[in-house]
Design an enzyme around this catalytic site. Structure first.
Site, mmCIF file in Angstrom:
data_model
loop_
_atom_site.group_PDB
_atom_site.id
_atom_site.type_symbol
_atom_site.label_atom_id
_atom_site.label_comp_id
_atom_site.label_asym_id
_atom_site.label_seq_id
_atom_site.Cartn_x
_atom_site.Cartn_y
_atom_site.Cartn_z
ATOM 1 N N GLU A 167 5.703 -3.897 11.759
ATOM 2 C CA GLU A 167 4.495 -3.076 11.771
ATOM 3 C C GLU A 167 3.444 -3.865 11.020
ATOM 4 O O GLU A 167 3.520 -4.027 9.807
ATOM 5 C CB GLU A 167 4.752 -1.725 11.079
ATOM 6 C CG GLU A 167 5.678 -0.812 11.842
ATOM 7 C CD GLU A 167 5.122 -0.308 13.170
ATOM 8 O OE1 GLU A 167 3.898 -0.405 13.416
ATOM 9 O OE2 GLU A 167 5.925 0.172 13.989
ATOM 10 N N CYS A 173 -3.093 0.766 6.929
ATOM 11 C CA CYS A 173 -3.087 0.062 8.224
ATOM 12 C C CYS A 173 -3.760 0.928 9.267
ATOM 13 O O CYS A 173 -4.403 0.436 10.186
ATOM 14 C CB CYS A 173 -1.665 -0.280 8.634
ATOM 15 S SG CYS A 173 -0.623 1.157 8.767
ATOM 16 N N ASN A 193 0.799 -1.237 0.000
ATOM 17 C CA ASN A 193 0.000 0.000 0.000
ATOM 18 C C ASN A 193 0.831 1.287 0.000
ATOM 19 O O ASN A 193 0.350 2.324 -0.433
ATOM 20 C CB ASN A 193 -1.041 -0.007 1.129
ATOM 21 C CG ASN A 193 -0.425 -0.090 2.501
ATOM 22 O OD1 ASN A 193 0.735 -0.438 2.641
ATOM 23 N ND2 ASN A 193 -1.199 0.209 3.517
HETATM 24 N N1 LIG Z 1 1.281 -1.385 10.700
HETATM 25 C C1 LIG Z 1 1.669 -0.850 9.584
HETATM 26 O O1 LIG Z 1 2.497 0.063 9.542
HETATM 27 C C2 LIG Z 1 1.124 -1.313 8.286
HETATM 28 C C3 LIG Z 1 0.524 -2.542 8.157
HETATM 29 N N2 LIG Z 1 0.040 -2.961 6.957
HETATM 30 C C4 LIG Z 1 -0.640 -4.238 6.873
HETATM 31 O O2 LIG Z 1 -0.223 -4.920 5.700
HETATM 32 C C5 LIG Z 1 -1.276 -5.714 5.179
HETATM 33 C C6 LIG Z 1 -1.458 -5.444 3.712
HETATM 34 O O3 LIG Z 1 -0.258 -5.434 3.030
HETATM 35 P P1 LIG Z 1 0.241 -6.708 2.204
HETATM 36 O O4 LIG Z 1 1.328 -6.238 1.283
HETATM 37 O O5 LIG Z 1 -0.908 -7.417 1.614
HETATM 38 O O6 LIG Z 1 0.849 -7.582 3.372
HETATM 39 P P2 LIG Z 1 1.619 -8.986 3.285
HETATM 40 O O7 LIG Z 1 1.923 -9.365 4.679
HETATM 41 O O8 LIG Z 1 0.879 -9.933 2.437
HETATM 42 O O9 LIG Z 1 2.958 -8.643 2.491
HETATM 43 C C7 LIG Z 1 3.885 -7.737 3.003
HETATM 44 C C8 LIG Z 1 5.232 -8.013 2.387
HETATM 45 O O10 LIG Z 1 5.686 -9.304 2.773
HETATM 46 C C9 LIG Z 1 6.107 -10.035 1.626
HETATM 47 N N3 LIG Z 1 5.989 -11.466 1.900
HETATM 48 C C10 LIG Z 1 4.993 -12.316 1.610
HETATM 49 N N4 LIG Z 1 5.287 -13.565 2.067
HETATM 50 C C11 LIG Z 1 6.487 -13.481 2.660
HETATM 51 C C12 LIG Z 1 7.333 -14.415 3.335
HETATM 52 N N5 LIG Z 1 6.994 -15.676 3.497
HETATM 53 N N6 LIG Z 1 8.491 -13.978 3.820
HETATM 54 C C13 LIG Z 1 8.867 -12.679 3.682
HETATM 55 N N7 LIG Z 1 8.119 -11.760 3.060
HETATM 56 C C14 LIG Z 1 6.948 -12.147 2.558
HETATM 57 C C15 LIG Z 1 5.218 -9.509 0.544
HETATM 58 O O11 LIG Z 1 5.735 -9.818 -0.723
HETATM 59 P P3 LIG Z 1 4.762 -10.190 -1.961
HETATM 60 O O12 LIG Z 1 4.000 -8.969 -2.256
HETATM 61 O O13 LIG Z 1 5.692 -10.597 -3.005
HETATM 62 O O14 LIG Z 1 3.881 -11.314 -1.468
HETATM 63 C C16 LIG Z 1 5.235 -8.028 0.866
HETATM 64 O O15 LIG Z 1 6.432 -7.442 0.417
HETATM 65 C C17 LIG Z 1 -2.482 -5.342 6.013
HETATM 66 O O16 LIG Z 1 -2.717 -6.317 6.991
HETATM 67 C C18 LIG Z 1 -2.077 -4.038 6.668
HETATM 68 O O17 LIG Z 1 -2.754 -3.736 7.850
HETATM 69 C C19 LIG Z 1 0.162 -2.183 5.858
HETATM 70 C C20 LIG Z 1 0.757 -0.967 5.936
HETATM 71 C C21 LIG Z 1 1.257 -0.416 7.147
HETATM 72 O O1 LIG Z 2 0.524 1.695 5.790
HETATM 73 C C1 LIG Z 2 -0.229 2.560 6.096
HETATM 74 O O2 LIG Z 2 -1.411 2.396 6.129
HETATM 75 C C2 LIG Z 2 0.433 3.854 6.326
HETATM 76 O O3 LIG Z 2 1.401 3.638 7.271
HETATM 77 C C3 LIG Z 2 -0.508 4.944 6.658
HETATM 78 O O4 LIG Z 2 0.179 6.124 6.686
HETATM 79 P P1 LIG Z 2 -0.679 7.439 7.010
HETATM 80 O O5 LIG Z 2 -1.574 7.054 8.141
HETATM 81 O O6 LIG Z 2 0.292 8.496 7.412
HETATM 82 O O7 LIG Z 2 -1.430 7.728 5.780
#
Ligand SMILES: NC(=O)C1=CN([C@@H]2O[C@H](COP(=O)(O)OP(=O)(O)OC[C@H]3O[C@@H](n4cnc5c(N)ncnc54)[C@H](OP(=O)(O)O)[C@@H]3O)[C@@H](O)[C@H]2O)C=CC1
Ligand SMILES: O=C(O)[C@H](O)COP(=O)(O)O
Length: 498
Positions: free
Chosen positions: A266, A300, A171
């Site tokens: 995170e 997130c 994202n």
């Molecule tokens: N707390 C925070 O700051 C944030 C949390 N999020 C959370 O992230 C989620 C959405 O993002 P999303 O990208 O779908 O999350 P994922 O957990 O599916 O993927 C995150 C990253 O991990 C990689 N990945 C997948 N499988 C593995 C593995 N086995 N080992 C190492 N890396 C791996 C992915 O690669 P690939 O794409 O190639 O699968 C991607 O780069 C939501 O739950 C959201 O809440 C999002 C933003 C901020």
């Molecule tokens: O991954 C997310 O959702 C971002 O960390 C959100 O960042 P923002 O709340 O500053 O837009």
């Protein structure tokens, strides 16, 4: 634009595949395989990236290790200078990078540009903050501890961890990558980036900006491929000195498999918005729209459940409904408010939550509508705790409203969640707001505003399944260092007389 001009060398025009970055060069993988990036709007292949092999990962780790040793000897001011240069190149090339974000993750075009500019600012701020906090150490004397004379002088400073593995989510593939890259580099570490598949091409362009800035060969690398295929090999690699991960439940699995190394995690959130009777309901409605529906709820920190006092619930729901009706829905190129969610599987997951809520009797404030990955914004009123949407993170434009009869009920719902990222409370009574903030078991509570990670120098952390450690520029620099002390032992006590 994308893959042309200064970015031409990152693209293999013959095979139509973007290259990966290793040893300071853009390379084709020996696997001969590629991974398709599907445009969420057209649902067709937009770009292709290399599917890197385990041998290529090994090579990257080896060069990252030797490059780090030299980098740690590079003066701090010089590290900062290079980061400032990278930040300005990144901002200069915001247009092609933003174009990738539009095509790979359907981010509305204005927000895509904002992400790149914000990333440049983050890199610059990090350079400045690093110079300040890494330029200082601590000096302790022994006679403050019982039984000791002043015979020991202890000097402590922050030193690098080695090779940092950075794994951001789809994202914010640029911003959440640089939020790991910049602190790692200013602190004297090297960095290996594994970008999210959706968002890889934006990330490769961003990495090229660091390449153009002139960082030493091997200090930054970027390996592409599906996380499910190379992820475990990367995260369990013995060369890795720290993992900085942002994403979903994958992070929990990684934390169980990783070795004895620091983890910065995170993860997901189910940010609650608690609304009291005395709240300014126009302000609340505006924040629910911004917090719940910006980037189609794929943040997130999005508001993911509204917990509103029954006595004001009807009025609030009407105000939010009126604003939902004004949201524009369509392609990211048109800068619509609601754009297609990242993948078909994500859209199917969101639909599953909606169907469950329907079966269990939630009130639909709008008709449910979907076309491919595009889901129209939906407010679900009268949601009850037995519905999945009350607890699960849709990561889409669907927002549940739970009516509560006491503030305690709202706090209880917030704290019963397995997530504890952020939360918010709306009231005009600051004393009440402080008590509620203290009672909410989340990493951050926002008073009278929707949750947000930014500004990027604020501490950002989650409790329970929402994470380990803290982010934000200062905390990330600190998390990517360890403390080294040197103790000078004197043969006789020495006291300064003043
Ligand atoms: N707390 C925070 O700051 C944030 C949390 N999020 C959370 O992230 C989620 C959405 O993002 P999303 O990208 O779908 O999350 P994922 O957990 O599916 O993927 C995150 C990253 O991990 C990689 N990945 C997948 N499988 C593995 C593995 N086995 N080992 C190492 N890396 C791996 C992915 O690669 P690939 O794409 O190639 O699968 C991607 O780069 C939501 O739950 C959201 O809440 C999002 C933003 C901020
Ligand atoms: O991954 C997310 O959702 C971002 O960390 C959100 O960042 P923002 O709340 O500053 O837009």
């Amino acid at each position: 634009m994308v893959g042309t001009g200064v970015f031409a060398e990152i693209f293999d025009g013959d095979l139509d595949v973007f290259k990966y970055y290793s040893e300071g060069e853009w390379k084709k993988s020996s696997s001969g395989k590629s991974v398709a990036i599907i445009n969420p709007t057209t649902r067709k292949t937009q770009y292709k990236v290399q599917a890197c092999t385990q041998e290529e990962v090994n090579k990257v780790m080896e060069t990252a290790k030797s490059a780090q040793k030299l980098w740690a000897k590079t003066p701090l001011w010089k590290r900062a200078e290079l980061l400032h240069k990278a930040a300005s190149i990144l901002k200069e090339h915001k247009a092609p990078i933003a174009e990738c974000l539009v095509k790979e993750i359907a981010k509305p075009s204005k927000d895509a540009v904002t992400e790149v500019v914000r990333s440049g600012d983050l890199v610059s701020y990090c350079a400045e903050e690093g110079v300040r906090i890494l330029g200082e150490g601590k000096f302790l004397v022994s006679d403050s501890f019982p039984g000791n004379q002043r015979t020991k002088y202890c000097l402590s400073s922050k030193i690098p961890l080695g090779v940092i593995l950075a794994i951001p989510p789809f994202n914010y593939p640029v911003n959440l990558a640089v939020s790991k890259i910049a602190p790692a580099l200013i602190a004297g570490n090297s960095l290996v980036l594994k970008p999210p598949t959706q968002g890889s091409v934006a990330a490769l362009h961003m990495v090229h900006c660091f390449h153009l800035a002139g960082f030493p060969k091997g200090l930054i690398s970027c390996v592409t491929g599906k996380g499910s295929e190379i992820g475990d090999f990367l995260t369990m690699h013995p060369g890795v000195g720290c993992i900085s991960f942002t994403g979903g439940d994958t992070g929990i699995a990684i934390s169980k498999k990783a070795g004895m190394i620091p983890l910065q995690m995170e993860l997901g959130g189910k940010d609650a918005c608690i609304v009291l009777e005395d709240a300014d309901l126009d302000l609340v409605a505006a924040n629910i729209i911004k917090g719940g529906f910006s980037y189609s709820g794929q943040r997130c920190t999005a508001v993911k459940v509204v917990l509103v006092m029954e006595s004001v619930a009807d009025t609030l729901v009407e105000k939010v409904k009126a604003k939902v009706a004004k949201l524009t829905v369509g392609p990211p190129e048109d800068d619509c408010d609601i754009t297609p969610v990242v993948s078909e599987s994500s859209a199917n997951f969101i639909e599953g939550l909606v169907i469950d809520a329907k079966k269990k009797g939630a009130t639909f404030c709008q008709q449910y509508r979907r076309d491919g990955n595009l889901i129209w914004p939906l407010l679900l009123d009268n949601v009850r705790p037995d519905m999945r949407i009350a607890w699960e993170e849709p990561f889409g434009p669907v927002l549940p409203v739970i009516r509560i009869n006491s503030v305690e009920e709202g706090i209880h719902h917030c704290n019963a969640s397995n997530f504890g990222l952020q939360g918010c409370v709306f009231t005009k009574d600051i004393n009440k707001a402080m008590l509620i903030s203290d009672a909410m078991e989340t990493g951050t509570v926002q008073i009278n505003s929707a949750p947000a990670r930014g500004p990027d120098h604020f501490p950002f952390q989650g409790l329970r399944d929402s994470g380990i450690g803290s982010q934000g520029i200062t905390n990330s620099i600190t998390m990517m260092t360890k403390i080294k002390t040197t103790v000078i032992n004197l043969p006789t006590p020495s006291y300064t007389m003043g």
